[in-house]
Design an enzyme around this catalytic site. Structure first.
Site, PDB file in Angstrom:
ATOM      1  NE  ARG A 150       7.652 -33.818  21.987  1.00 27.52           N
ATOM      2  CZ  ARG A 150       7.373 -33.473  23.230  1.00 27.52           C
ATOM      3  NH1 ARG A 150       6.712 -32.354  23.462  1.00 27.52           N
ATOM      4  NH2 ARG A 150       7.752 -34.231  24.249  1.00 27.52           N
ATOM      5  CB  ILE A 151       5.673 -28.374  15.477  1.00 23.84           C
ATOM      6  CG1 ILE A 151       4.692 -29.426  15.993  1.00 23.84           C
ATOM      7  CG2 ILE A 151       5.351 -28.023  14.023  1.00 23.84           C
ATOM      8  CD1 ILE A 151       3.246 -28.949  16.061  1.00 23.84           C
ATOM      9  CG  ASP A 189      10.980 -20.882  22.267  1.00 19.64           C
ATOM     10  OD1 ASP A 189      10.818 -20.420  23.423  1.00 19.64           O
ATOM     11  OD2 ASP A 189      10.318 -21.842  21.826  1.00 19.64           O
ATOM     12  CB  ALA A 205       0.824 -21.975  15.573  1.00 19.25           C
ATOM     13  NE  ARG A 206      -5.000 -24.083  18.906  1.00 17.78           N
ATOM     14  CZ  ARG A 206      -4.672 -25.305  18.504  1.00 17.78           C
ATOM     15  NH1 ARG A 206      -4.041 -25.462  17.350  1.00 17.78           N
ATOM     16  NH2 ARG A 206      -4.983 -26.359  19.234  1.00 17.78           N
ATOM     17  CG  ASP A 259      -3.893 -25.780   9.034  1.00 18.04           C
ATOM     18  OD1 ASP A 259      -4.630 -26.274   8.158  1.00 18.04           O
ATOM     19  OD2 ASP A 259      -3.734 -26.296  10.151  1.00 18.04           O
ATOM     20  CD  GLU A 284      -9.527 -22.871  13.626  1.00 16.77           C
ATOM     21  OE1 GLU A 284      -9.742 -23.956  14.227  1.00 16.77           O
ATOM     22  OE2 GLU A 284      -8.420 -22.566  13.162  1.00 16.77           O
ATOM     23  CG  HIS A 340      -7.213 -26.190  12.884  1.00 14.96           C
ATOM     24  ND1 HIS A 340      -7.608 -25.499  14.003  1.00 14.96           N
ATOM     25  CD2 HIS A 340      -6.099 -26.882  13.267  1.00 14.96           C
ATOM     26  CE1 HIS A 340      -6.796 -25.745  15.013  1.00 14.96           C
ATOM     27  NE2 HIS A 340      -5.868 -26.591  14.586  1.00 14.96           N
ATOM     28  CB  ALA A 360      -2.596 -32.167  13.350  1.00 14.41           C
TER      29      ALA A 360
END
Length: 321
Positions: free
Chosen positions: A152-153, A173, A231-232, A256, A261, A280, A283
């Site tokens: 989606r993102i 992907d 993302a991560r 981000d 973390e 982070h 969102a």
């Protein structure tokens, strides 16, 4: 109704109000240590959790009445989905709550990096008005954006870049076989790094993706290219990323998320001027945070009412022992 929802880390009022209106009780956690989580989950029917609470097998076992673990957000790396599934516990997330705001954050990174906004601001404050002619910005128009992960993102980023800024978009992907309007799919992971002027990462953190991007990929990038990760953090080898930026293998980055973390205050990325960092927070717009809390609460309600949740990530549940 008699159901109790455990919220280890406080959430926005939208979610709490929804739970109350549906007749549920909830309790906010008193800490995020494993001991605290295990002690506080024991009598709860549901967990509504953010990313900082580690809902591992021990916590899940302690929640003997658990029926659902609802994630505030999308990433599931803080939840043992396998352990939950084995016990017949639904795990859900909120994929429609924050996709657009994260995509907007990525575009903000792209604009800030390409227009040198941080350095322009810094130099002007020093009185260096002539800096305007010392370091030119670059256009987004006709540049190539490479997207890794077309969920989606990733698709929203592609849409904003292609339709809003006339960028060419290529994407990788391996789990998507159909064509996507506005995105030229590539089958070779390396082609994203070789051909892109901007790269945006949109992969979940799993055992398969952990550390998947490293030194060999950064060396393929154009010296003028920029790398963005919203993302991560664990998907990238952070020390290798830092070295590549220090050595000028590519122009800069927008980051981000971090391997650890919160990151250590002495993280070497903090010393680099060609990096824009955010905590982070991609969102966490006012609207996006409210939607995440509400959508997570909606998943709790659906499961506790005996319904299939809208955004389950483990639909093939085993029978609860």
């Amino acid at each position: 109704m008699g159901f109790l929802v455990y919220i280890p880390q406080d959430i926005e009022e939208e979610g709490k109000k929804y739970l109350t209106e549906k007749g549920y009780e909830y309790k906010i956690g008193s800490g995020l240590s494993q001991e605290t989580l295990i002690n506080e989950v024991e009598e709860c029917d549901a967990i509504l959790t953010r990313s900082n609470a580690m809902i591992n097998e021990s916590v899940i076992k302690a929640g003997k009445k658990l029926k659902v673990i609802a994630k505030y957000g999308v990433g599931l790396d803080n939840i043992d989905v396998k352990a939950a599934t084995e016990r017949g516990i639904y795990v859900t997330n909120t994929p429609e709550a924050n996709a657009n705001v994260v995509a907007e954050h990525v575009m903000a990174f792209m604009l800030a990096l390409s227009k040198n906004l941080l350095s322009m601001d810094r130099e002007l404050r020093k009185g260096n008005f002539a800096y305007r002619s010392e370091r030119f910005s670059v256009d987004l128009e006709n540049k190539t954006l490479g997207i890794i992960g077309l969920g989606r993102i990733g698709r929203l980023v592609a849409k904003k870049a292609h339709h809003g800024f006339d960028m060419k978009v290529i994407g990788y992907d391996p789990y998507i076989s159909t064509s996507i309007p506005g995105i030229e799919k590539v089958d070779d992971f390396d082609q994203i790094f070789i051909n892109s002027d901007f790269i945006s990462l949109h992969l979940p953190l799993t055992e398969e993706t952990r550390g998947i991007i490293g030194n060999s990929h950064f060396k393929l990038m154009k010296p003028s290219a920029y790398f963005i990760n919203a993302a991560r953090g664990g998907v990238i080898n952070e020390s290798v990323l830092t070295d590549a930026l220090e050595q000028g293998e590519f122009a800069g980055a927008g980051i981000d998320v971090f391997e650890q973390e919160p990151p250590d205050k002495n993280n070497p990325l903090f010393q680099l001027e060609n990096v824009i960092l955010t905590p982070h927070s991609a969102a966490l717009s006012k609207e996006g945070a409210g939607r995440m809390s509400l959508h997570a609460a909606m998943q709790v309600d659906q499961v506790l009412k005996g319904e299939e949740p809208s955004w389950s990530v483990n639909k093939a549940l085993s029978k609860k022992a």
